[in-house]
Design a protein around this motif. Structure first.
Motif, PDB file in Angstrom:
ATOM      1  N   ALA A 118       0.889  -1.169   0.000  1.00 35.28           N
ATOM      2  CA  ALA A 118       0.000   0.000   0.000  1.00 35.28           C
ATOM      3  C   ALA A 118       0.923   1.214   0.000  1.00 35.28           C
ATOM      4  O   ALA A 118       2.071   1.120   0.446  1.00 35.28           O
ATOM      5  CB  ALA A 118      -0.894   0.009   1.241  1.00 35.28           C
ATOM      6  N   PRO A 119       0.448   2.356  -0.493  1.00 38.90           N
ATOM      7  CA  PRO A 119       1.294   3.547  -0.444  1.00 38.90           C
ATOM      8  C   PRO A 119       1.598   3.944   1.011  1.00 38.90           C
ATOM      9  O   PRO A 119       0.895   3.527   1.935  1.00 38.90           O
ATOM     10  CB  PRO A 119       0.445   4.632  -1.117  1.00 38.90           C
ATOM     11  CG  PRO A 119      -0.586   3.898  -1.911  1.00 38.90           C
ATOM     12  CD  PRO A 119      -0.841   2.630  -1.152  1.00 38.90           C
ATOM     13  N   LEU A 120       2.625   4.721   1.160  1.00 37.28           N
ATOM     14  CA  LEU A 120       2.898   5.353   2.453  1.00 37.28           C
ATOM     15  C   LEU A 120       2.142   6.679   2.486  1.00 37.28           C
ATOM     16  O   LEU A 120       2.143   7.420   1.506  1.00 37.28           O
ATOM     17  CB  LEU A 120       4.397   5.610   2.564  1.00 37.28           C
ATOM     18  CG  LEU A 120       4.869   6.531   3.696  1.00 37.28           C
ATOM     19  CD1 LEU A 120       4.600   5.904   5.058  1.00 37.28           C
ATOM     20  CD2 LEU A 120       6.361   6.840   3.532  1.00 37.28           C
TER      21      LEU A 120
ATOM     22  N   HIS B  58       1.632  11.222  -0.215  1.00 37.96           N
ATOM     23  CA  HIS B  58       1.547   9.791  -0.495  1.00 37.96           C
ATOM     24  C   HIS B  58       2.817   9.390  -1.250  1.00 37.96           C
ATOM     25  O   HIS B  58       3.213  10.074  -2.188  1.00 37.96           O
ATOM     26  CB  HIS B  58       0.348   9.478  -1.382  1.00 37.96           C
ATOM     27  CG  HIS B  58      -0.973   9.600  -0.690  1.00 37.96           C
ATOM     28  ND1 HIS B  58      -1.740  10.742  -0.746  1.00 37.96           N
ATOM     29  CD2 HIS B  58      -1.674   8.723   0.070  1.00 37.96           C
ATOM     30  CE1 HIS B  58      -2.854  10.553  -0.048  1.00 37.96           C
ATOM     31  NE2 HIS B  58      -2.839   9.339   0.456  1.00 37.96           N
TER      32      HIS B  58
ATOM     33  N   ASP C 115       3.987   6.340  -3.464  1.00 39.83           N
ATOM     34  CA  ASP C 115       3.486   5.114  -4.085  1.00 39.83           C
ATOM     35  C   ASP C 115       4.574   4.071  -4.271  1.00 39.83           C
ATOM     36  O   ASP C 115       4.286   2.877  -4.264  1.00 39.83           O
ATOM     37  CB  ASP C 115       2.868   5.436  -5.455  1.00 39.83           C
ATOM     38  CG  ASP C 115       1.585   6.249  -5.326  1.00 39.83           C
ATOM     39  OD1 ASP C 115       0.802   5.940  -4.408  1.00 39.83           O
ATOM     40  OD2 ASP C 115       1.372   7.174  -6.119  1.00 39.83           O
TER      41      ASP C 115
END
Lengths: 524, 524
Positions: free
Chosen positions: A100-102, A137, A139
């Motif tokens: 999942a993205p940060l 975000h 990715d």
């Protein structure tokens, strides 16, 4: 040479293309430096310190890559000094491949309180867009985050809003690329015997450095704009330090290039995406254009610029005259016709009269140099306006200048009348010392007005008192942890903000940088 | 050819450089298209619609530049269809020159509910980083915002968090640059007499198009990853539509390039910053590598690829054998050893046995083509494993296949045993129709398992029933407003999410795109 640039709500702005071109040609190259965090810190609640929060060192920033941050975890780093610049960092995943993205939140702070109080609690009157926070975000991990906006900060808080249960992150190579048009190598050393003045001088210079960008900005955090009141003080601090006199020249031409249809210079200019004068026109700031040109000429001897900008300067004096009533006293009103200081109760009439006379006398000096044939008339007018001030604004009974229909006694009125030389040196000295002793009426609220008090004290020969006051005021900021001097400081009410929240105050502000000017110019 | 790529928590991953290089060489060029919003809309609470929110058109998007937004105001635009791409827009200030940055929040939504429910209310189990929101500061106005991340959305909400009292903003030129590796020009027209099937076909193709990126992704909103189970279904939908067969080939080589030390292919791969196999290895997905290769060969006749990847495929069958107990039944456990479907109570034993037999039969076909000398042994093994299934998993009493120690009757078990051909065609048909009639035990939860039900119905000759079920299920999504088919859809519980919140569900999901395959391949 002048054409109409724009009309806005009845306001007509003209543009002097030649002046604008001169200003553009003087645009400085910004110097860059890479700065890295020094420490990992925590903010700790402490009622004894300003805003109730102080920073406590946890460990060296060298241990940063070893810190692993999961969802909901945060880290605060301390760069060790105030910085103005952009930020980049590397982020590495720890654990399984990121599925999942940060989602990261970054908060920049000039002061410890900005690391502690959530900006969501801000409810002041200025835009919360000034509060320096970003959501990002990422990715693809490992990855590099580059934040291209310019920040003004010493502390950086990184909060991991989310990763996923399968991975955490570590952060390394946090780097701020600072920018300034002030070249440190041009600043002469000061080897002062008094360590307190030495410290105050250093912090003044750092303040000025961080406000020197494509123009002299008022504050790199907020409003990042060229204000005339700030420019004048930055310019005099600059002459004995960074000596970037072309930057002063550029700013003078910028103001002169965009007057309104009356020829009045604006209080401030927006620089991007193009130069736009603000629709704020205030008496004292316009008059201080004369003063800034006067000081520039004294520092540089640049007569060409003086000659070219003199008509603009003289026009500000004439506009000042238009503000006078039949008694030759500044017409008072409830509007923001003049700034003077941030005190909400301050009446502007008497201090504005002082600014007018102050500017007229500098104009007189310049008109003599330029052999302007209005010199004699100006000389006569100074006497009339000064006499009117004594007749209508001096209270023999109180022993103070009074202002407005309520006959307000304010420190600002006394200070500006002294700077204007309305009283002789001896009486001025007595007046100022009485103010400091009796603390009457409406006090000073900002480093900007404090500057004028110090200047007035020095002018009347009270050097020791000037040093004492400077140590109390700017020294107070140092003792309260200033890395750069603050826009606002009231030792009696350290939570003061004219904007409804000290979170939005600027903690590196141009008009607070002048102690280095006093120390170096007057060899205090 | 294989070297150890990495070791991670005891997991050893190998890399076949030649396969990885082939996959890299097949990386597609993404096609771009500019899409602009169609309407300004509002979201309206409505209990009768899915999630309780529907979109109501307010006016054409042409009126967007005339809308002036101040602090606290928002606007929602509707692009008219599901899009995958990056976003840009122009922002102009209205009023005095901007004296503070603009602070904007952008929220992207595939569904109306994402425009209505604040993401801060999300409390599901997956990372909230998947929720598509951005905060942006714009320091210079007028300005252009470019968001380089890729979003998956139809609706965009713009919220002005702050400007300043002196200005507002207007927004224009909102543009999404979409990306896909599916070329629409290659998709043949379908002129179906049944408008419902025509609509379902179109939406299937749009779903597939938006999931076709550098690989076949599972969902462009979430997880944006190459999953084997999704790939297999996308590939069969692709053969009769976009015909990007090289993309299937690329994905097969990617899986084959990164097995673990046992030779098992992973359930999914991360593609950026470099190809990394996930540490999730599940029985059914690994077996479906065989199926994906089988289907690819049938669609393309590409024997070179078949020969090269056959050892990898056969190895998955062998690994399937290792999962069998002494009865030749899949060893059951509470772990996620097999996926099958999202139903939280689903027992995986019998359906996994079905998947194994299904894959073995496809492997048998391929081994014949390749004249593999293990063909005969495989043939014998199929009979044994199938006999074991009938002996231990078929309940004569119930008339259903049962699974696990609690003898669970699930739809998934019946469907996979039918697909595996464990029963003859007639008995299979009776079984499936009983399932649909009696609705016993654990139902299907996802379009993924629904695909297998439809495939099974067609396989046993129940074409009309297949169409009926497809119209009920995918047609239900159409009636509920789908622009692309959803990851999850339970007509009985439209709020279903296996992640704790339907906000994080993917509303454009690869495994839901197969109706176009059924309609076109079987001429339904």
């Amino acid at each position: 040479m002048s054409e109409i640039l724009q009309k806005r709500d009845g306001l007509i702005i003209k543009k002097n293309e030649a002046f604008a071109a001169k200003a553009e040609a003087l645009k400085p190259v910004l110097l860059q430096r890479e700065q890295r965090p020094q420490h990992i810190v925590q903010v700790v609640s402490d009622e004894r310190v300003i805003h109730g929060w102080r920073v406590e060192r946890e460990t060296s920033a060298e241990s940063l890559p070893a810190r692993v941050l999961g969802k909901g975890e945060q880290i605060i780093v301390d760069f060790g000094d105030h910085l103005v610049g952009s930020l980049s960092m590397s982020i590495k995943p720890v654990g399984s491949p990121p599925d999942a993205p940060l989602y990261l939140k970054l908060t920049f702070g000039e002061m410890p309180v900005e690391m502690a109080v959530p900006f969501s609690e801000y409810d002041g009157w200025l835009s919360r867009s000034w509060l320096q926070e970003e959501y990002a975000h990422v990715d693809v991990l490992p990855g590099v985050i580059k934040l291209d906006r310019r920040y003004s900060f010493r502390y950086l808080k990184l909060e991991v809003l989310d990763t996923s249960p399968k991975y955490k992150v570590s952060v390394e190579d946090i780097c701020c690329t600072t920018v300034t048009s002030g070249d440190r190598d041009r600043v002469g050393g000061l080897d002062h015997t008094d360590p307190e003045l030495q410290a105050i001088d250093s912090i003044s210079i750092k303040t000025l450095e961080d406000c020197m960008q494509e123009v002299f900005e008022d504050g790199p955090k907020r409003d990042r704009r060229l204000w005339l009141g700030d420019l004048r003080l930055q310019a005099i601090a600059n002459y004995d330090t960074f000596q970037n006199n072309d930057l002063v020249k550029r700013c003078l031409y910028l103001f002169a290039a965009f007057p309104n249809d009356q020829g009045q210079v604006t209080a401030n200019l927006f620089i991007k995406p193009e130069v736009i004068p603000d629709d704020t026109f205030i008496l004292d700031y316009s008059l201080l254009f004369v003063s800034t040109l006067h000081d520039y000429y004294l520092a540089t001897g640049d007569k060409e610029t003086l000659e070219e900008l003199w008509p603009t300067a003289f026009r500000q004096i004439e506009i000042g005259f238009e503000q006078l009533d039949e008694r030759l006293i500044v017409k008072d009103s409830e509007t923001w016709y003049s700034f003077i200081d941030w005190h909400p109760e301050l009446n502007k009439q008497a201090p504005s009269q002082g600014v007018l006379i102050y500017a007229m006398k500098q104009a007189l000096y310049l008109s003599g140099l330029l052999q302007d044939d209005r010199q004699e008339e100006l000389h006569r007018k100074i006497h009339e306006v000064q006499a009117a001030a004594m007749k209508h604004l001096w209270s023999e009974e109180e022993g103070y200048f009074i202002s407005g229909k309520d006959e307000q006694v304010s420190w600002a009125a006394q200070v500006w009348m002294v700077l204007a030389g309305v009283l002789d040196k001896e009486k001025s000295s007595v007046l100022l010392l009485r103010v400091l002793d009796e603390k009457p009426g409406t006090p000073l609220m900002t480093p900007y007005m404090m500057h004028h008090l110090i200047e007035a004290l020095i002018q009347v020969g009270e050097r020791d008192r000037a040093i004492l006051e400077m140590k109390q005021y700017w020294g107070g900021m140092v003792r309260d942890g200033a890395d750069t001097f603050w826009e606002l400081y009231d030792p009696q009410n350290k939570e003061f903000s004219p904007y409804g929240s000290y979170l939005i105050n600027s903690y590196c502000h141009a008009w607070s940088c002048t102690p280095t000017y006093f120390i170096r110019r007057y060899k205090l």
